[in-house]
Enzyme design. Structure first.
Site, PDB file in Angstrom:
ATOM      1  N   ASP A   6       0.855  -1.184   0.000  1.00 46.06           N
ATOM      2  CA  ASP A   6       0.000   0.000   0.000  1.00 46.06           C
ATOM      3  C   ASP A   6       0.889   1.232   0.000  1.00 46.06           C
ATOM      4  O   ASP A   6       1.723   1.407   0.895  1.00 46.06           O
ATOM      5  CB  ASP A   6      -0.904  -0.011   1.237  1.00 46.06           C
ATOM      6  CG  ASP A   6      -2.079   0.950   1.109  1.00 46.06           C
ATOM      7  OD1 ASP A   6      -2.157   1.665   0.099  1.00 46.06           O
ATOM      8  OD2 ASP A   6      -2.914   0.986   2.035  1.00 46.06           O
TER       9      ASP A   6
ATOM     10  N   ASP B 213      -3.115   2.436  -6.017  1.00 44.03           N
ATOM     11  CA  ASP B 213      -1.930   2.447  -5.147  1.00 44.03           C
ATOM     12  C   ASP B 213      -1.891   1.296  -4.167  1.00 44.03           C
ATOM     13  O   ASP B 213      -1.160   1.354  -3.174  1.00 44.03           O
ATOM     14  CB  ASP B 213      -1.891   3.772  -4.372  1.00 44.03           C
ATOM     15  CG  ASP B 213      -3.065   3.918  -3.420  1.00 44.03           C
ATOM     16  OD1 ASP B 213      -4.172   3.466  -3.758  1.00 44.03           O
ATOM     17  OD2 ASP B 213      -2.894   4.492  -2.332  1.00 44.03           O
ATOM     18  N   GLU B 214      -2.632   0.227  -4.431  1.00 45.51           N
ATOM     19  CA  GLU B 214      -2.730  -0.846  -3.442  1.00 45.51           C
ATOM     20  C   GLU B 214      -2.992  -2.169  -4.153  1.00 45.51           C
ATOM     21  O   GLU B 214      -3.789  -2.237  -5.079  1.00 45.51           O
ATOM     22  CB  GLU B 214      -3.870  -0.521  -2.481  1.00 45.51           C
ATOM     23  CG  GLU B 214      -4.110  -1.526  -1.392  1.00 45.51           C
ATOM     24  CD  GLU B 214      -5.296  -1.131  -0.540  1.00 45.51           C
ATOM     25  OE1 GLU B 214      -5.520  -1.827   0.475  1.00 45.51           O
ATOM     26  OE2 GLU B 214      -6.011  -0.153  -0.867  1.00 45.51           O
TER      27      GLU B 214
END
Length: 402
Positions: free
Chosen positions: A8, A102-103
């Site tokens: 993350d 983003d994860e």
């Protein structure tokens, strides 16, 4: 025994802004849109002690932290950074399940023989992200997805935590029941009324007791409390569409004002189609008017395509028929992928004339960034950066999040 990593990025949009503008580093930073109707897109760790969080109304955020620096979001920059992050993931495993820009979850079970222990792989990934992209990332390492996600949350910011199989139950025991997937405010209150405040409390109750009080969710919560999570890491290869949309700072009126935005959206969609080696025939235009009325219109092309100009022409034709001369707050372009493959011809079709041009444009963008070369109408209007909120679902990733 599986090896799962949850990676993350830390305050992703804010971190990109601080990377690209060193004057913002170490400062309380809010990435947000319009001061009246906008929301916080991202909040740096320096501003979070003042209660500022993502999705908070901008008016409330600036009141809570009047000293904070505020910058408008640059979603093209975030999408580009996301592509670079996921390219690093792909060096270690093809089993990547995106949760947002983003994860992601990574299954590195089969990668251990090549790259070392799961914890070593997570450290290598985070180091490469830091060295090559100058961005911070946190990681959780476990044998199941549920535990890996919690581990990365607890490792923030810019940290890493590993939970070995034999440590799982003890690791979970002291955490609040709200950490269990599927526990919202109502379920949390029901658990507390039953005397269950921690995950360890759930783990120590009999399964029959939990099922009597919570129904089928009782077994689910009990299994999670024991570290049992059989879900696989599923690569996002079955997306039904690839799209991009913008919500504008100010409502726009007329085709001329909307054209650059629709054009930029069509080009972004086409680039992602090409990256995923996909094409589509069904082009959809999404319009949200100032009164929040939402409509979608679609058209079917004669042949499947991944060419941005072809998508733009189709979307523009839909826009001409649908805009009604009313103020618009959002436009979006997408290509639907859930269609039957077309019947093959007797002879193979020649490659479109645009293929070489698109390949060259993609190489330039990969090397110098998405803004290195674009069309005059987009460059002149700053359509790539003028939106308050941009939602993109690349087929190789998930939707946006910070």
């Amino acid at each position: 025994m599986r090896a799962i990593i949850h990676v993350d990025m830390d305050a992703f949009y804010a971190s990109v802004e601080q990377r690209d503008n060193p004057a913002l580093r170490g400062k309380p930073l809010i990435v947000g849109g319009h001061a009246q109707r906008g929301v916080v897109v991202a909040a740096s760790y320096e501003v979070r002690p003042f209660g500022v969080r993502s999705a908070m109304p901008m008016a409330r955020a600036t009141k809570a932290a009047p000293h904070a620096l505020v910058v408008k979001p640059r979603f093209a920059a975030y999408a580009e950074a996301s592509e670079q992050v996921f390219a690093i993931f792909e060096r270690y495993t093809p089993l990547i399940e995106p949760l947002s820009l983003d994860e992601a979850f990574l299954d590195v079970t089969a990668s251990v023989g090549l790259f070392g222990t799961p914890a070593d792989i997570a450290r290598r990934i985070r180091k490469e992200i830091a060295d090559e992209l100058d961005l911070p990332a946190s990681a959780g390492v476990a044998t199941v997805k549920f535990v890996a996600k919690i581990a990365s949350d607890l490792a923030k910011p810019n940290g890493q935590r590993e939970v070995r199989a034999e440590e799982t139950v003890a690791f979970l025991a002291g955490l609040p029941v709200s950490r269990l997937w599927g526990v919202g405010p109502k379920t949390e209150e029901a658990l507390r009324l039953a005397g269950l405040k921690t995950i360890g409390d759930v783990a120590h109750r009999e399964l029959d007791w939990l099922e009597d009080r919570l129904g089928s969710s009782g077994r689910h919560l009990w299994e999670l409390s024991q570290g049992i999570d059989t879900r696989e890491v599923v690569p996002d290869r079955a997306a039904k569409s690839v799209g991009a949309e913008d919500t504008f700072d100010e409502d726009l009126v007329g085709v001329d004002a909307l054209k650059p935005h629709v054009h930029a959206q069509a080009l972004r969609v086409a680039r992602r189609l090409r990256r995923a080696a996909l094409k589509g025939r069904v082009v959809q235009l999404k319009l949200k008017f100032a009164d929040f009325t939402l409509i979608t219109r679609r058209t079917t092309l004669r042949e499947a395509t991944d060419d941005g100009q072809t998508l733009y022409r189709a979307a523009l034709e839909l826009l001409d028929k649908s805009h009604q001369g009313k103020p618009l707050r959002l436009t979006g372009v997408s290509v639907q992928l859930n269609e039957e493959p077309p019947q093959l011809g007797l002879f193979p079709a020649a490659a479109p004339r645009t293929s070489k041009l698109n390949a060259a444009l993609d190489k330039i963008a990969e090397r110098f960034g998405s803004k290195a070369i674009t069309t005059a109408d987009i460059a002149g209007s700053e359509a790539t950066d003028s939106a308050e909120h941009r939602s993109e679902r690349p087929v190789e990733k998930g939707g946006p999040k910070d």
